[in-house]
Structures are given as C-alpha cells and as structure tokens.
Design a protein around this motif. Structure first.
Motif, PDB file in Angstrom:
ATOM      1  N   SER A 829       0.848  -1.189   0.000  1.00 41.93           N
ATOM      2  CA  SER A 829       0.000   0.000   0.000  1.00 41.93           C
ATOM      3  C   SER A 829       0.879   1.232   0.000  1.00 41.93           C
ATOM      4  O   SER A 829       2.074   1.176   0.329  1.00 41.93           O
ATOM      5  CB  SER A 829      -0.936   0.002   1.221  1.00 41.93           C
ATOM      6  N   ASN A 989     -11.767   4.345 -12.114  1.00 40.15           N
ATOM      7  CA  ASN A 989     -10.456   4.855 -11.704  1.00 40.15           C
ATOM      8  C   ASN A 989     -10.529   6.346 -11.409  1.00 40.15           C
ATOM      9  O   ASN A 989     -11.049   7.131 -12.198  1.00 40.15           O
ATOM     10  CB  ASN A 989      -9.442   4.592 -12.808  1.00 40.15           C
ATOM     11  N   THR A 990     -10.039   6.751 -10.277  1.00 42.20           N
ATOM     12  CA  THR A 990      -9.988   8.157  -9.881  1.00 42.20           C
ATOM     13  C   THR A 990      -8.578   8.496  -9.492  1.00 42.20           C
ATOM     14  O   THR A 990      -7.754   7.627  -9.196  1.00 42.20           O
ATOM     15  CB  THR A 990     -10.933   8.432  -8.695  1.00 42.20           C
ATOM     16  N   ASN A 991      -8.299   9.774  -9.428  1.00 43.42           N
ATOM     17  CA  ASN A 991      -6.947  10.214  -9.062  1.00 43.42           C
ATOM     18  C   ASN A 991      -6.726   9.965  -7.594  1.00 43.42           C
ATOM     19  O   ASN A 991      -7.493  10.415  -6.748  1.00 43.42           O
ATOM     20  CB  ASN A 991      -6.794  11.700  -9.393  1.00 43.42           C
ATOM     21  N   THR A 992      -5.670   9.255  -7.257  1.00 43.19           N
ATOM     22  CA  THR A 992      -5.400   8.920  -5.869  1.00 43.19           C
ATOM     23  C   THR A 992      -4.690  10.026  -5.128  1.00 43.19           C
ATOM     24  O   THR A 992      -4.522   9.950  -3.920  1.00 43.19           O
ATOM     25  CB  THR A 992      -4.533   7.646  -5.813  1.00 43.19           C
ATOM     26  N   SER A 997       0.146   7.211  -9.046  1.00 47.05           N
ATOM     27  CA  SER A 997      -1.148   6.650  -9.438  1.00 47.05           C
ATOM     28  C   SER A 997      -1.038   5.984 -10.790  1.00 47.05           C
ATOM     29  O   SER A 997      -0.327   6.429 -11.681  1.00 47.05           O
ATOM     30  CB  SER A 997      -2.195   7.758  -9.486  1.00 47.05           C
ATOM     31  N   GLU A1001      -5.439   1.541  -9.960  1.00 45.28           N
ATOM     32  CA  GLU A1001      -5.459   2.079  -8.615  1.00 45.28           C
ATOM     33  C   GLU A1001      -6.656   3.014  -8.483  1.00 45.28           C
ATOM     34  O   GLU A1001      -7.060   3.678  -9.428  1.00 45.28           O
ATOM     35  CB  GLU A1001      -4.153   2.814  -8.320  1.00 45.28           C
ATOM     36  N   GLY A1002      -7.182   3.111  -7.296  1.00 46.87           N
ATOM     37  CA  GLY A1002      -8.382   3.887  -7.087  1.00 46.87           C
ATOM     38  C   GLY A1002      -9.648   3.104  -7.360  1.00 46.87           C
ATOM     39  O   GLY A1002     -10.746   3.639  -7.238  1.00 46.87           O
ATOM     40  N   LYS A1004     -12.531   0.182  -6.762  1.00 44.68           N
ATOM     41  CA  LYS A1004     -13.178  -0.595  -5.712  1.00 44.68           C
ATOM     42  C   LYS A1004     -13.871  -1.762  -6.392  1.00 44.68           C
ATOM     43  O   LYS A1004     -14.677  -1.579  -7.300  1.00 44.68           O
ATOM     44  CB  LYS A1004     -14.178   0.256  -4.942  1.00 44.68           C
ATOM     45  N   ASP A1022     -10.770  -2.533  -1.661  1.00 51.10           N
ATOM     46  CA  ASP A1022     -10.523  -1.110  -1.884  1.00 51.10           C
ATOM     47  C   ASP A1022      -9.069  -0.922  -2.314  1.00 51.10           C
ATOM     48  O   ASP A1022      -8.140  -1.215  -1.552  1.00 51.10           O
ATOM     49  CB  ASP A1022     -10.815  -0.324  -0.605  1.00 51.10           C
ATOM     50  N   SER A1024      -7.834   2.092  -3.384  1.00 47.17           N
ATOM     51  CA  SER A1024      -7.566   3.525  -3.449  1.00 47.17           C
ATOM     52  C   SER A1024      -6.172   3.867  -2.940  1.00 47.17           C
ATOM     53  O   SER A1024      -5.626   4.902  -3.307  1.00 47.17           O
ATOM     54  CB  SER A1024      -8.625   4.289  -2.646  1.00 47.17           C
ATOM     55  N   ARG A1025      -5.598   3.048  -2.084  1.00 48.53           N
ATOM     56  CA  ARG A1025      -4.258   3.292  -1.560  1.00 48.53           C
ATOM     57  C   ARG A1025      -3.371   2.066  -1.718  1.00 48.53           C
ATOM     58  O   ARG A1025      -2.526   1.788  -0.881  1.00 48.53           O
ATOM     59  CB  ARG A1025      -4.331   3.699  -0.068  1.00 48.53           C
TER      60      ARG A1025
END
Length: 1268
Positions: A829, A989-992, A997, A1001-1002, A1004, A1022, A1024-1025
């Motif tokens: 992580s 996908n979203t900006n972490t 990134s 990643e990001g 779920k 999850d 995201s991290r």
C-alpha cells in the motif's frame, strides 16, 4: 628495364614511371613466387604481355595511370571493405552497373569500386580450391567457370570482387570475368582428337570392366556429368565423387577422385558437361554394397569437351538476367526433362506423398525418393489412400528437383539457411561448409536438390535442402556489399546436426530459435558461442524424441540408386512450439485485445437490455486469458489460392501453435539505465520474466502436495528458464460513455483505454536452462534428500557474470546474516512513512511480522541459501516487525507466511543491523509493540529449507474455506481461501492524489468467492491506496489474508479489505468463470429455517402460473418509458432505448413452492418463443413502450384488456407452452425479515384477523432447460 621501356616509345614521364613500377612488380612478385623462377628475358616477356592485355581491355590510347598493381599480402592486410575492380568500365558504365545492381535488391548497396590490378599464379589448394599466388602470399579464388588450362599459369585479373573475412589475414577473390593468361599454354592437355576419343570407353563399357578387376588395367572414360558431390574430408582423407552417365541409355557410373592433384576438378566440372577422363583404375570401397568403382590416379587427366554430347536440351543461365528460373527434372535413371516449378503452385498434399508416422525403421525401398517426371499438376498428384494423420504430424517424402534462382536474403549464415527469389528457402546444412558462403544477389543453379513443403512453420513453406548428391553452382557472383558473418562457436548448428543426427524439420526449427535467442539474450545473459547449446537444450525439453537416430552413410547417399538420404523423409508438424520474445508476446496480446473482438463479445447474453450506467459499468473491466498459443498464419500459397483451397476442413493450418518463452526470472523493480526503453509490463506483486526485448509480470505458482501454492523460493531469481506452458492474460480498463448497446461499434464514446498484460504459469511447466548459484545449491540439496548427491554433475550453460559469482575472489565479501521465519505478511500500500531522506508524499511499502531465530552471525562470504547451521538455530527467538519500503518492496513476491529465510547484509560486519530496534519515527515514544527492523535497499533474502526442528513450531494458520467463513460466528479478522467466480468494478479509476497513481489504482472491486459446495461470499476490495494486483481473474484460487468479516442488515456475510489486507494467487484455474457444483435441491429443503443463503442448486418442477410479466422499452439514460422513439420524461432528450423484460412465476416440485424471477434473455426461453417471434414482439411494443401482465386470483389481468397484444400475452402465459415442466438452475434471493415473516390482515365477515406469514421462497433463475 630500358629494353622494356623501348617497346613503348612516345610515352610521357608519368606513363614511363608507371611502366617502371609494372615491370618491377612483375619481376619481383612473379619471379620470386614459390615454385617459380623467371629469367630476365621471361620477366620482360610477361611484362610486355601484361601491358598489351591492359591496353586491349582498357580500350584507350593511354595507360590506366589511376590503376596500380597490388600484391596478395597487401590486399589481404589492408583491404578491410568488400570492393570491385573492373578495368574495362568507364565512369558511365560503372554508374549504370550500380543502378542496376541496387534496383534488384532493396536496402543493399553495390560494391564500391577500387582501381587495383592483380597478377599471380593460379594453383590448386590442398582441398581442391583455386588460389592466387605471388611472392608475398596467396588468397583463395572463386570462379564461375574455371578451365583446367589455367592451373599453374601466370594470369592477370582485370575483373574481380574482393570479400574480406572477419578472421585476420583471410579473404576471398571472386573472378567476375575470366583471367587473362600472360604466357602461352605449354605442356597443358589439349582437347583430344577424334582418334583418341574413339579409344575411350563409354559408361556402359566401363561399367562392364568393373565386373572383372584386372590389375594394371587403366580405363579411359567419356560421359556426361550427372552429379558432382561436394569435397568431403573423412578420416584424414579428402575426396569427391563424380557421377557420369551415358547419354544413350542413361546408365550411370561413379568416379572417385581422391588424388590431391586432381581435387581441383570439382571446380571445373558441371552438370550436363561432357568430359573425358584418362588413366582411371578400378578400386574397392568398403562399406558400400556396390563395392567397386573407378578411381582417379596421379596420372589422370581431365578434358572438358567443347560440345555436350547429351541429346537433351539444357537451359543455360544468362549472367545478365536476374529473373528466377526453375526446373523440375528427373535426376535418376531416366532422361532429364526440364519443367517450370512454381514454389506455391500446389497444396501440401499435392507436393508430397505421405505415409503413416511410425517409429519403425524403414528400409531403403520404403524411403525411395520420387522425382518429378511431369509438370506438377493438382489433378495428377494424389495422396496415398492409407494416409494417417496423428495430431497434425505427418511423415512426408521429399521430391528431387533442379532449381535456379537468385539469393535474396541470408537467413542464417551459420545454419546454412538462405532465401531464393523471395519465396523459396534453401538449406545447405547437410553438405560440408562451403569455402565461400552465399551472398545476397548470387545467382544459383542447383541440381538434385530435395523439395520439402512446410517442414517448419517458422520458415518459408517451400524449402530446398541439398544432400551429398546435390550439386550447387554459383553462376553469377553478387554485385552487392553484404556484411560478413561472425565465426561460429564450438557447437555450431551444422556440427550439432552431424553429432546429434536430428531430423531436417527439427534442425530448421532449432536454427530459427538460435537466431531469435541471439537477438533476445546475447550478449547480456548469454555468450554468442553458447547459444546453440541452449537451443539444443530447449529442443530436448520440448520434444520427446528427435527425428534422427540413424548413422549417416555417405557412400549410400551419393552412390545408391534409387537415392535415399536423411532428406528423403521428413515430418511436417504445423503445430510445433513457437519461440517468441517478451516484446512479441506483449505486442500480440495488445493487438489482439485492441483489434479484437467487438465490445459486444465482452457482455454476457442479455447485454442489449442494459441501461447506460449498467452498460458502461460492465465494460469498465474485461480480460482475455487464453493458453499461450498463436494462430498459425496462412501461407502465401493459401493467400493466392483463395477460399476454395480451404475445402479440406479444419486441419493443422487452422490450429494453434504453443508458445515458448525464454528469459531470466527477476524481482520486480530490477531495472538499469541501459534498459529503460524496453517494453515493460511489471507489477510489484509478482516476479518478472525478462529478456533483451522487454520484461513482463508473471503470476507463478508451484505444485505442493495435491494442489498449488504461490511460488516462494528465492532461488528462482536469476535463473535462465524456458516456459513451456503459459497462460497469457490481458486486462482491459475502459472508461466510456456509451448511450446504449447499439452504439458499441462507435469508438468515439471511449474516453480512455488501458491494457495490463502479464503471464500465468506453474513452476512445473518451467525448465531451467541455466540455474543461478542459489538454484544450483537448492537442486543439490534436493538431490541429497533423494539420495542422489553422488550423481554426475549435469552439463549446463553459464550466464554471463555467473562464473564470476562462483569464484572465491568475488564471493569473499564480509557480510552478516540472521534466520527469519515469517508469521504474517501485510499487503502492499501507499503509506506516508515519514522516513528520513525520503521524498515528500506517499511511499510504496509493506510490513512483515516475523521471528528472528538465533543470533546474527558474521560471514567471510555470502552463505546464500546453504543449509542452516547449528550456530544459526539458537533457542532465543525475537519477534520483530520488518518494514519494507522503496526498493526493498521488490521482495514482496518472495516472502510468504510460515516460511524460513536468511537475511544477508553485504559489505559489513555490524551485527546490530539485524538485531531489531526502534524505528526512527518511534524514537521519542515508549514502545509497546515488537521492535522494528528496517530493510535496506541492498539487503538480500534467501529461502531456506525448513529444518525438522521447526516443523512442530510452524503451525499452519487458521485458514478457512468459504463455507467455514459463512458458518463462523466469532471471527472478525479472517484468513480464507476460495475460487474467484465473479468480479465487478464498483468505482471507476480516480486520481489517488499521489505521483504514483496508475490505471487500476483507485478502483473498488466486489469479488465473489466460492468453494466446491457452491456457497459464496462477497469481498469488497478497496484499491484507493494500493497498487493493482494481477491475477484477480475468475477461476483463480485466491488466498485472502487479514480481511474483516462483517454482517449486512439482512443478516448476510460479506468481507471488507483493510490497509493490511493481502491478496495472493495460490492456484491457477480455468480462464473461464468456474462452474460451481449445482446439486439437485428440493424446495422443501431450501425452505427449512436456518438454511444458509446464496446456495446455487438445480430444481426440477412444474410451472404453476405466471405471477408477473413486464416488457418495457426504457430510456438508456433515465430509465423512463420510451414511447414512439422518444423518452416520456420531459427533461430527457435521449433518442436511445433498451428493451427490458422481467417475469415471476410460481414453481412447485411436489415438496414445496417457490417464486422464481426471470430476466432477459431467460424470459424468451420461459415463454417458448423463437428469436423471430421475440423480435416481432419487440417491434410491436415500440408504439406503447410498456406492457404488463399480472395475476389476480386464478386469472391473468392486464392494464387494457381490449388490446390484442395483451390478450395474446395473457393467453400465452396461461397455456401449456409456459406452464410446463422445467429444470432450472437457481440462486436464492436475499430479502429482509425472512425469519419473522410479514404481517397480513384477513377479514372474515365483520372480524379482522392479524397474523404473520412467512415470505415465499424467492429464487433467481440463472439457467433454464426444458425437462426431457
């Protein structure tokens, strides 16, 4: 000198100076040459003769002052570039020659021109080659049509090419024109007259003399050359065999030429020439059943008659014509007939005869090579009726033909592979290596060559292979400058062919693999002279047996009629393994996923009924997992033939070739500046396979007892391996905005697309070609366990740098080590570690809870993974938290719970580094946890065998199955294992928020894990991290560590990931989603209280009635009803709609009833409608947009009973078409208040009754099948 100059009066000072140089050069180089002595008068005559010839050829009234005479030694020593010299050319003629030469072959330049002249003596070498000799030395010469009268004579070379060799002081002179004799022929044999020829024996008469061997009898033989074998060196004896035939009756007679003074005859005789050979004797050849033949003596003379005596027509080669010509001839006992052969004119069956593939030894009669006596025609070439094809492998017979063409490409100089006319392959490996290798642009004429069709799918389908009876002649030398090959290694491919006796098909395959290995592994991991040995090892690993096995009989191969040799039969396996480098593998994966398959294929049946949100969510992630195979591309012949040639049905041409990869296994993140531009697809979770073209992530497992587990042995790192069976995976991440299913062909709705490719394989399918030092130690320990420690050491090829690693000088570095046992490993992580000298932001890291067993020890050299010593196994155990961050996270795929490792820190003797201490960020607080051990970037970890002493201490973790997880009531932090059956992306996908990134990643994810009982549980992951872990594919078995078990409001069990959770692929499964076991379930058993939810089972019963049926055209954006091509919502302007259908029935099986739900496309099957009827129903519904039929009492009612469509559906739902016996695969639906039931009010007269009724059993149908 003055006498010489007086013969050329009226010359300028420059010309007189040039003449002096010429005279001095002739006197010195020809007069002082070995076995030559010139008087002053003879030197004068030769100089004058030379000048007269130069003036005639130069064709001008002035001397060529720009040219100069060059000695042989100076030519070889100073001329490092291939060149051409032609005294007769003018500047315009040279430009025209360059233009014509370069127009014939693209990407090649013509030989540069030099103004040099050569003179010397032409003499025969020890192996029959011609050599140009002067006082300074000699050099090999090649000539198109040498004459016996040139031997031993002083000659002038006005037209020649020079090709330097990589070896020092070696080169080759190619005579592109006839040499000019400087003195009249004295003492040379002239053409015999008619009286002498009348005394010569014909082939028939000479053959009769072989029957009665009389001592001292000498034979004078006249005949037509039928075949000229290459010069052979066997047991310190050099010879060649010349076969002559009688032009009248085609009877043949061999002549053995073994005398050193006669070996140069091999340069002078060609097929279809008429020759006269004198003073031959009868000799006996042991080991050949023919026993007797004619043999040349030291007094034998060769006369080439000016006119061929054969009555047949012979097509000659025109030196100035570069267009290919091909002839198919009968090379045995019949008269030669010339025919045109197109390399791609027939199918494989029409080119070759096939027979049953058998392991029995065939007799020469069974291996009789058939020849072309007529033009190849599809109507005349038929397959034998008893042909048996086993797994696409067939045994074929080759054809013996004649061919002439132009070399267009050098495929492999070392292997003797060339391309002729851009479409026909040529293999020279079955003949001794030629003194002059073929060059691009050479014109060839080959007689008695074997034609093979598709012996190797990696090479051209049409292959010509020469044997010892074949005759190859260069009719025109190439005018192009081509690179010279390097010197072959100690185990070159032709030597491999001779020593191992492999078949021609396997030789062609291994030649292609060797060429590929040179590009991908040399020089970083392999030395050039070891590539052949590695390729041979791969061949041994992939093939159960080789095609060869019989000793080669050279006399039978050259002399026997009918002809038989190793090329007479060959195997044709179009599905043989194909070697690919990492870059080709990744490119194939991405191109297939990018061009492929339309997005419709990524959706399950019923995808047309999905709304916009559902559709784009389903397309957000998809994967392609297939075995490592490649579709065999069509041959050029099949492309030209068209579709009508494909009537043979599915055969080998449509099969899949298994892919083989060769590379070095490395830890993730092992990069260097020199290879940053390589094709890279890696992950910090897995090992990587690397070669010179790129690197790729690998999900690797190893067999353990009766199952698999994640690979953990660090000894694999640095091994050169061959992966025989592999699954290639490409995951596609897609961000799209498709309005509906009908817009999937429009790429404009795709906003972002990314691929992640990697490989999956088990270590049992990996073969070690060159082990690392640690792997060699590990294998030795394994053999010791089995009592095989005293076995002979296996030969292997060493990696570059590995030898240095074994030497004491490079191993004797001080180091410290400690033994560690891992108890629990956290997941990777992004964390804000706050470590010193660390850049601001998040850092990829993980921690391991472990035990340090025994004290830290000092070593004089790295112990690696050697056996644990008694000093390391102390009773003192220290629990620590081992922290990995930055480059140290590369050890993540190696570390696993309940395994033993040795930590080694090099170049130090400080044992306090491994004692465990307070982490820097905890130095000012009181420590209530285990001490932390910060792993350095240069630390190494070696997997150790678990000693018997620790087996009792290393208890297996509390690993649960999915069923045990569902039944557990107390566990909150769980470790369980199951098969991934379904995966759904819950968040795109979203900006972490950090610089690292990446796609994946990001996310779920919702994973559905199941076991063999059919029970399943949802796991919410999850990312995201955390970096995206490869291997999350349906069918794979996953080990989920440190997950939180939770209960939903409805009482269902699910799991959530935590920052310390870890996902490991423990077993590779099928690439398709697993089919859980579906036992037959009675509805009464399903309704029993306490029965666990989400069980899949089969139900056999009868449809009682239809409770509900709804057909709707819905807006793809807002889900409103779509009426007459427009959305019913006033705020929506969508023009796209999707058709959705839902139904609910009551089904009973004699033990109970259940309400079963159906959705598209199962509704059509429930109603028993055909595809055309279903489409017509959809079109009829577009006017009103929605229709609903529901049950009231014992009848079916609708919203408007007068509508004929509603009446039709009501009648259909009540008919026996729907109310019939069915076999359904169902899953229980989760709903609330199952135990308490639902409060219901009943009225009886004036009295109201309140009671609680259990909700009916609710099931969802996943598959429907009519009951037989």
């Amino acid at each position: 000198m003055e006498e010489f100059l007086d013969r050329f009066p009226g010359r300028s000072d420059a010309e007189r100076s040039w003449l002096k140089e010429v005279f001095g050069f002739v006197k010195h180089q020809l007069g002082s040459a070995p076995d030559a002595s010139l008087t002053e008068e003879a030197a004068l005559d030769l100089s004058v003769s030379l000048l007269r010839r130069i003036e005639e050829i130069h064709n001008t009234c002035t001397l060529p002052l720009s040219y100069r005479l060059l000695s042989v030694s100076e030519l070889v020593a100073r001329q490092k570039v291939a060149c051409v010299s032609n005294l007769s050319w003018s500047t315009n003629q040279h430009k025209a020659w360059v233009k014509e030469a370069e127009s014939q072959q693209a990407h090649h330049k013509a030989l540069p021109r030099v103004h040099l002249l050569l003179i010397g003596y032409l003499r025969a070498g020890r192996a029959g080659e011609l050599r140009l000799t002067d006082a300074s030395g000699d050099v090999t010469c090649e000539c198109v049509s040498p004459s016996p009268q040139w031997l031993g004579q002083p000659v002038f070379l006005p037209h020649w090419n020079y090709i330097p060799h990589n070896a020092p002081h070696m080169g080759l002179v190619e005579l592109i024109g006839s040499p000019v004799l400087l003195s009249p022929c004295q003492g040379l044999a002239v053409h015999p007259g008619g009286a002498e020829l009348s005394k010569a024996d014909g082939v028939k008469e000479a053959a009769a003399r072989l029957l009665t061997r009389c001592q001292g009898v000498r034979v004078q033989l006249c005949g037509v050359v039928c075949s000229v074998s290459p010069v052979l060196e066997v047991s310190d004896s050099t010879f060649f065999i010349l076969i002559l035939k009688d032009p009248q009756n085609s009877q043949t007679l061999p002549v053995l030429v073994q005398e050193t003074s006669c070996l140069w005859w091999s340069q002078c005789v060609f097929v279809d020439q008429c020759v006269y050979v004198t003073v031959l004797r009868v000799c006996v050849v042991r080991g050949w059943k023919g026993n007797r033949l004619l043999c040349a003596t030291s007094k034998s003379k060769l006369h080439i008659l000016p006119h061929a005596l054969s009555p047949h027509t012979h097509t000659t080669h025109t030196p100035n014509t570069l267009s290919p010509h091909t002839h198919a001839t009968n090379t045995h006992t019949q008269d030669t007939e010339t025919h045109t052969l197109s390399p791609h004119a027939q199918t494989p069956e029409q080119h070759t005869d096939t027979q049953t593939l058998s392991l029995q030894t065939h007799t020469p009669q069974q291996q009789n090579t058939e020849t072309f006596t007529q033009p190849l025609d599809a109507t005349e070439q038929k397959v034998e009726p008893n042909v048996i094809i086993q797994s696409g492998v067939r045994m074929k017979r080759s054809k013996v033909i004649s061919y002439q063409g132009v070399v267009t490409e050098v495929l492999s100089e070392e292997a003797g592979l060339y391309m002729i006319d851009g479409e026909v392959g040529l293999c020279l490996a079955h003949q001794p290596p030629r003194r002059r290798g073929l060059r691009t642009g050479d014109h060839l004429q080959i007689h008695g060559v074997h034609f093979l069709y598709q012996p190797c799918p990696d090479l051209p389908p049409s292959m010509l292979c020469v044997c010892l009876r074949s005759t190859l002649r260069v009719t025109t030398f190439s005018p192009l400058a081509t690179p010279e090959p390097g010197s072959p290694g100690p185990l070159s491919l032709p030597r491999l062919l001779l020593k191992q006796d492999v078949g021609v098909s396997q030789y062609l395959w291994i030649s292609h693999v060797t060429k590929q290995l040179r590009c991908s592994l040399v020089p970083r991991w392999l030395k050039a002279n070891t590539v052949c040995a590695v390729a041979w090892r791969i061949l041994q690993l992939l093939f159960k047996r080789t095609e060869g096995g019989r000793r080669r009989d050279i006399y039978t191969e050259i002399l026997e009629d009918p002809h038989t040799c190793p090329l007479s039969q060959y195997t044709a396996d179009p599905l043989v393994c194909e070697y690919v480098c990492v870059r080709e593998c990744l490119s194939a994966l991405e191109s297939q996923c990018g061009s492929g398959a339309s997005l419709r294929s990524l959706l399950l049946p019923g995808g047309a009924s999905l709304s916009k949100a559902q559709l784009n969510q389903r397309l957000a992630w998809s994967h392609s997992a297939r075995p490592g195979t490649r579709t065999r591309p069509p041959t050029p012949h099949q492309d030209q033939a068209g579709p009508q040639k494909d009537q043979s049905g599915p055969g080998p041409t449509r099969g899949q070739r298994p892919l083989v990869l060769v590379g070095v296994l490395e830890l993730p993140g092992q990069t260097d500046a020199a290879h940053t531009s390589l094709h890279t697809h890696t992950s910090p979770h897995t090992l990587q396979l690397r070669d010179g073209s790129g690197r790729v992530a690998c999900v690797v497992t190893e067999p353990h007892e009766d199952r698999q587990r994640a690979v953990f042995n660090s000894a694999w790192i640095g091994c050169l391996v061959c992966v025989k069976r592999v699954t290639m995976v490409t995951e596609q991440f897609l961000q799209s905005d498709f309005p509906s299913y009908t817009h999937l062909e429009q790429d404009g709705y795709i906003t972002h697309k990314h691929y992640r490719s990697y490989l999956q394989f088990c270590s049992s399918d990996v073969h070690i070609l060159s082990p690392s030092v640690a792997m060699a130690t590990h294998l030795q320990a394994e053999r010791a366990k089995r009592g095989e420690e005293e076995e002979r050491e296996e030969k292997r090829v060493k990696l570059d740098g590995e030898e240095e690693e074994r030497l004491p000088s490079s191993c004797q570095h001080p180091c410290v080590s400690v033994v560690m046992r891992v108890e629990q490993k956290e997941g990777l992580s992004w964390r804000n570690t706050g470590a010193e000298r660390e850049e601001a932001g998040l850092t990829l890291s993980f921690q391991v809870r472990a035990e340090l067993i025994g004290p830290a020890l000092k070593w004089g050299k790295d112990p690696k993974n050697s056996l644990v010593t008694g000093a390391e196994m102390d009773s003192h155990v220290t629990k620590v938290q081992v922290v990995y961050q930055s480059r140290a996270v590369r050890w993540f795929p190696v570390l696993h719970s309940n395994c033993l490792y040795r930590i080694v820190v090099s170049n130090t003797q400080d044992t306090s580094l491994l004692s465990g201490k307070v982490a820097p960020w905890q130095s000012k607080v009181e420590l209530h946890t285990d001490p932390a051990l910060q792993v350095g970037s240069d630390w190494t970890f070696h997997t150790l065998a678990l000693p018997n002493l620790l087996h009792s201490q290393c208890l297996s973790p509390n690993l649960m199955s999915v069923s045990e997880l569902l039944d557990s009531s107390s566990a909150e932090m769980v470790w369980f294992q199951g098969v991934l059956s379904e995966r759904i992306s819950l968040l795109e996908n979203t900006n972490t928020g950090h610089a690292h990134s990446d796609v994946g990643e990001g996310l779920k994810l919702r994973l559905t894990m199941c076991d063999q009982s059919g029970r399943s549980v949802h796991v919410y992951l999850d990312l995201s991290r955390a970096p995206y872990p490869p291997g999350l594919l349906p069918g794979n078995t996953l080990l989920l560590s440190a997950f939180q078990r939770r209960l939903s409001r409805s009482g269902g069990v699910y799991c959530n990931s935590l920052p310390v959770s870890c996902v490991t692929v423990s077993q590779l499964g099928d690439s398709s989603p697993p089919q859980p076991s579906t036992p037959l379930v009675h509805l009464m058993d399903w309704m029993q209280p306490g029965e666990k939810r989400c069980i899949v089972g089969q139900v056999k019963g009868h449809v009682v009635c239809v409770l509900y049926l709804q057909l709707t055209w819905s807006c793809s954006l807002c889900d409103s009803t779509f009426i007459q091509s427009r959305c019913s919502s006033p705020q929506c302007y969508s023009t796209t709609a999707v058709f959705q259908s839902t139904a609910k029935i009551i089904m009973e099986d004699g033990t109970g009833e259940a309400q079963v739900w159906f959705s598209c496309p199962l509704v059509r099957l429930l109603l028993g409608l055909a595809d055309s009827q279903w489409e017509e129903l959809q079109r009829a519904l577009r006017v009103r947009g929605r229709i609903r039929v529901y049950s009231r009492g014992r009848g079916l009612v609708c919203e408007e009973d007068s509508d004929c469509l509603l009446q039709y559906l009501s009648s259909l739902c009540s008919s026996s078409t729907v109310c019939r016996s069915l076999t359904l695969t169902c899953r229980a639906r989760a709903h609330t208040q199952q135990a308490e039931g639902e409060a219901r009010r009943f009225t009886r007269g004036e009295t109201d009754f309140m009671t609680r009724m259990l909700l009916p059993l609710q099931l969802t149908c996943t598959h429907i099948e009519a009951d037989s």
